[in-house]
Design an enzyme around this catalytic site. Structure first.
Site, PDB file in Angstrom:
ATOM      1  N   SER A  17     -17.600 -22.508  -1.054  1.00 50.61           N
ATOM      2  CA  SER A  17     -16.533 -21.964  -1.899  1.00 50.61           C
ATOM      3  C   SER A  17     -15.336 -22.914  -1.862  1.00 50.61           C
ATOM      4  CB  SER A  17     -16.111 -20.567  -1.416  1.00 50.61           C
ATOM      5  OG  SER A  17     -15.483 -20.676  -0.153  1.00 50.61           O
ATOM      6  N   GLY A  20     -14.108 -27.292  -1.315  1.00 47.93           N
ATOM      7  CA  GLY A  20     -15.384 -27.956  -1.026  1.00 47.93           C
ATOM      8  C   GLY A  20     -16.388 -27.751  -2.141  1.00 47.93           C
ATOM      9  N   TYR A 154      -2.719 -24.835  13.208  1.00 48.32           N
ATOM     10  CA  TYR A 154      -3.354 -25.374  11.997  1.00 48.32           C
ATOM     11  C   TYR A 154      -2.693 -26.700  11.620  1.00 48.32           C
ATOM     12  CZ  TYR A 154      -4.529 -25.761   7.001  1.00 48.32           C
ATOM     13  OH  TYR A 154      -4.948 -26.205   5.770  1.00 48.32           O
TER      14      TYR A 154
HETATM   15  P1  NAD Z   1     -12.310 -21.861   2.057  1.00 42.41           P
HETATM   16  O1  NAD Z   1     -11.993 -20.978   3.188  1.00 42.41           O
HETATM   17  O2  NAD Z   1     -12.152 -21.361   0.669  1.00 42.41           O
HETATM   18  O3  NAD Z   1     -13.771 -22.465   2.207  1.00 42.41           O
HETATM   19  C1  NAD Z   1     -14.180 -22.977   3.422  1.00 42.41           C
HETATM   20  C2  NAD Z   1     -15.674 -23.182   3.392  1.00 42.41           C
HETATM   21  O4  NAD Z   1     -16.077 -23.561   4.687  1.00 42.41           O
HETATM   22  C3  NAD Z   1     -16.454 -21.949   3.035  1.00 42.41           C
HETATM   23  O5  NAD Z   1     -17.545 -22.385   2.270  1.00 42.41           O
HETATM   24  C4  NAD Z   1     -16.922 -21.429   4.398  1.00 42.41           C
HETATM   25  O6  NAD Z   1     -18.099 -20.678   4.313  1.00 42.41           O
HETATM   26  C5  NAD Z   1     -17.163 -22.730   5.106  1.00 42.41           C
HETATM   27  N1  NAD Z   1     -17.093 -22.629   6.558  1.00 42.41           N
HETATM   28  C6  NAD Z   1     -16.197 -21.955   7.302  1.00 42.41           C
HETATM   29  N2  NAD Z   1     -16.455 -22.125   8.611  1.00 42.41           N
HETATM   30  C7  NAD Z   1     -17.533 -22.953   8.690  1.00 42.41           C
HETATM   31  C8  NAD Z   1     -18.252 -23.528   9.758  1.00 42.41           C
HETATM   32  N3  NAD Z   1     -17.953 -23.273  11.036  1.00 42.41           N
HETATM   33  N4  NAD Z   1     -19.304 -24.360   9.484  1.00 42.41           N
HETATM   34  C9  NAD Z   1     -19.633 -24.636   8.200  1.00 42.41           C
HETATM   35  N5  NAD Z   1     -18.982 -24.110   7.135  1.00 42.41           N
HETATM   36  C10 NAD Z   1     -17.952 -23.275   7.377  1.00 42.41           C
HETATM   37  O7  NAD Z   1     -11.456 -23.204   2.299  1.00 42.41           O
HETATM   38  P2  NAD Z   1     -10.448 -23.944   1.332  1.00 42.41           P
HETATM   39  O8  NAD Z   1      -9.227 -23.110   1.221  1.00 42.41           O
HETATM   40  O9  NAD Z   1     -11.139 -24.413   0.129  1.00 42.41           O
HETATM   41  O10 NAD Z   1     -10.047 -25.184   2.250  1.00 42.41           O
HETATM   42  C11 NAD Z   1     -10.812 -26.359   2.281  1.00 42.41           C
HETATM   43  C12 NAD Z   1     -10.025 -27.424   3.003  1.00 42.41           C
HETATM   44  O11 NAD Z   1      -8.779 -27.632   2.328  1.00 42.41           O
HETATM   45  C13 NAD Z   1      -9.664 -27.041   4.434  1.00 42.41           C
HETATM   46  O12 NAD Z   1      -9.778 -28.175   5.267  1.00 42.41           O
HETATM   47  C14 NAD Z   1      -8.224 -26.594   4.336  1.00 42.41           C
HETATM   48  O13 NAD Z   1      -7.516 -26.790   5.528  1.00 42.41           O
HETATM   49  C15 NAD Z   1      -7.722 -27.515   3.237  1.00 42.41           C
HETATM   50  N6  NAD Z   1      -6.540 -26.981   2.549  1.00 42.41           N
HETATM   51  C16 NAD Z   1      -6.609 -25.809   1.855  1.00 42.41           C
HETATM   52  C17 NAD Z   1      -5.472 -25.340   1.218  1.00 42.41           C
HETATM   53  C18 NAD Z   1      -5.493 -24.050   0.433  1.00 42.41           C
HETATM   54  O14 NAD Z   1      -4.402 -23.596   0.027  1.00 42.41           O
HETATM   55  N7  NAD Z   1      -6.635 -23.457   0.171  1.00 42.41           N
HETATM   56  C19 NAD Z   1      -4.273 -26.058   1.289  1.00 42.41           C
HETATM   57  C20 NAD Z   1      -4.243 -27.239   1.999  1.00 42.41           C
HETATM   58  C21 NAD Z   1      -5.392 -27.711   2.620  1.00 42.41           C
END
Ligand code: NAD
Length: 264
Positions: A17, A20, A154
């Site tokens: 989701s 990614g 974080y």
């Molecule tokens: P999300 O929570 O929407 O998705 C994370 C994905 O990782 C999911 O598919 C989940 O099933 C999978 N996952 C979780 N734990 C896992 C594990 N132990 N092993 C394998 N898969 C696992 O995440 P996102 O919000 O899209 O964030 C993605 C990246 O972007 C992260 O590194 C986050 O720190 C970074 N980020 C996100 C935001 C935001 O606002 N969403 C902002 C800045 C940075």
């Protein structure tokens, strides 16, 4: 612009989701063969299916592996020994007052957000160098340069990723391999959506009101004044994964809606 990604083999961690998945979809749309990763077989099947629906003829495989442990990382490495592109996207977040963040939380965040990428890069970087081409991208965050008061642990992991990314790039002199970091800002992903729905419910607001107030009071420096779409982050990621981005190495690339008020 042809990103020249056809035939490249890409691995995106934590890609059932959010950012990614959007990155995996965009890479598939550019003709790369893509490996998605997650913990749940059902969510992986759904992620693959949704890419096939959106990208006709997509070449997508799935590897079920929990990257919070050494064993999970080794499982993923064994299933995909050689890739041209590694996107270390996996990351977890959880607001918590500093006083309540225990040692177990600090270690868990470091293990999931930093060590998953370190372990995968340790395997893939040397193989990319041997082949003379490769791309590694760490998905960090604006929190890596503007540490958030409500989740210091974080922020620490996101800063650590920047250091690891630049450090690995320093080892790539003259190799054809690049290592970069992408720094998203507040992005409308599943996790963030659930978090906001809860905040809105607690404050007796609609989602729109909660989003408006978040940008007005918590992120007043955002030039975008709305959540970023995961596809808008993915656009930067796939560019930096492409042969076109050969001259971008060791960089920290912001896709944060202008939240960070610095010139470079
Ligand atoms: P999300 O929570 O929407 O998705 C994370 C994905 O990782 C999911 O598919 C989940 O099933 C999978 N996952 C979780 N734990 C896992 C594990 N132990 N092993 C394998 N898969 C696992 O995440 P996102 O919000 O899209 O964030 C993605 C990246 O972007 C992260 O590194 C986050 O720190 C970074 N980020 C996100 C935001 C935001 O606002 N969403 C902002 C800045 C940075």
């Amino acid at each position: 612009m042809d990103l020249q990604l056809k035939g490249k083999r890409a691995l995106v961690t934590g890609s059932t989701s959010g950012i990614g998945w959007a990155t995996a979809r965009e890479l598939a749309a550019e003709g790369a063969s893509v490996i998605v990763n997650g913990r749940s077989a059902a969510r992986l099947a759904s992620a693959v299916e949704r890419i096939h629906v959106e990208v006709r003829g997509a070449d997508v495989d799935a590897v079920q592996a929990d990257l919070s442990s050494v064993e999970g990382c080794l499982r993923l490495i064994a299933a995909a020994e050689d890739v041209d592109i590694l996107v270390n996207n996996l990351g977890i977040f959880e607001p918590k007052p500093f006083e309540q963040i225990g040692d177990d939380d600090w270690l868990r965040f470091f293990e999931v957000n930093v060590m998953s990428g370190v372990r995968l890069a340790r395997h893939h970087l040397s193989r990319m160098k041997e082949r003379g081409w490769g791309r590694i991208v760490f998905i960090s965050s604006e929190s890596g340069i503007c540490p958030p008061a409500d989740m210091v642990h974080y922020g620490m992991t996101k800063s650590a990723q920047l250091s690891v990314s630049r450090g690995l790039a320093e080892t790539c002199v003259g190799t054809g391999v690049t290592v970069n970091a992408v720094l998203p800002g507040p992005t409308r992903t599943e996790g963030v959506g659930e978090f906001f729905a809860k905040l809105a419910r607690e404050a007796g607001q609609t989602l729109q009101e909660a989003e408006h107030d978040f940008f007005k009071y918590a992120r007043p420096t955002s030039l975008l004044q709305r959540f970023i779409d995961p596809a808008e982050v993915a656009a930067m990621v796939i560019y930096v994964c492409s042969p076109r981005a050969a001259a971008t190495n060791g960089a920290a690339l912001r896709v944060e809606g202008g939240v960070v008020r610095t010139l470079i």
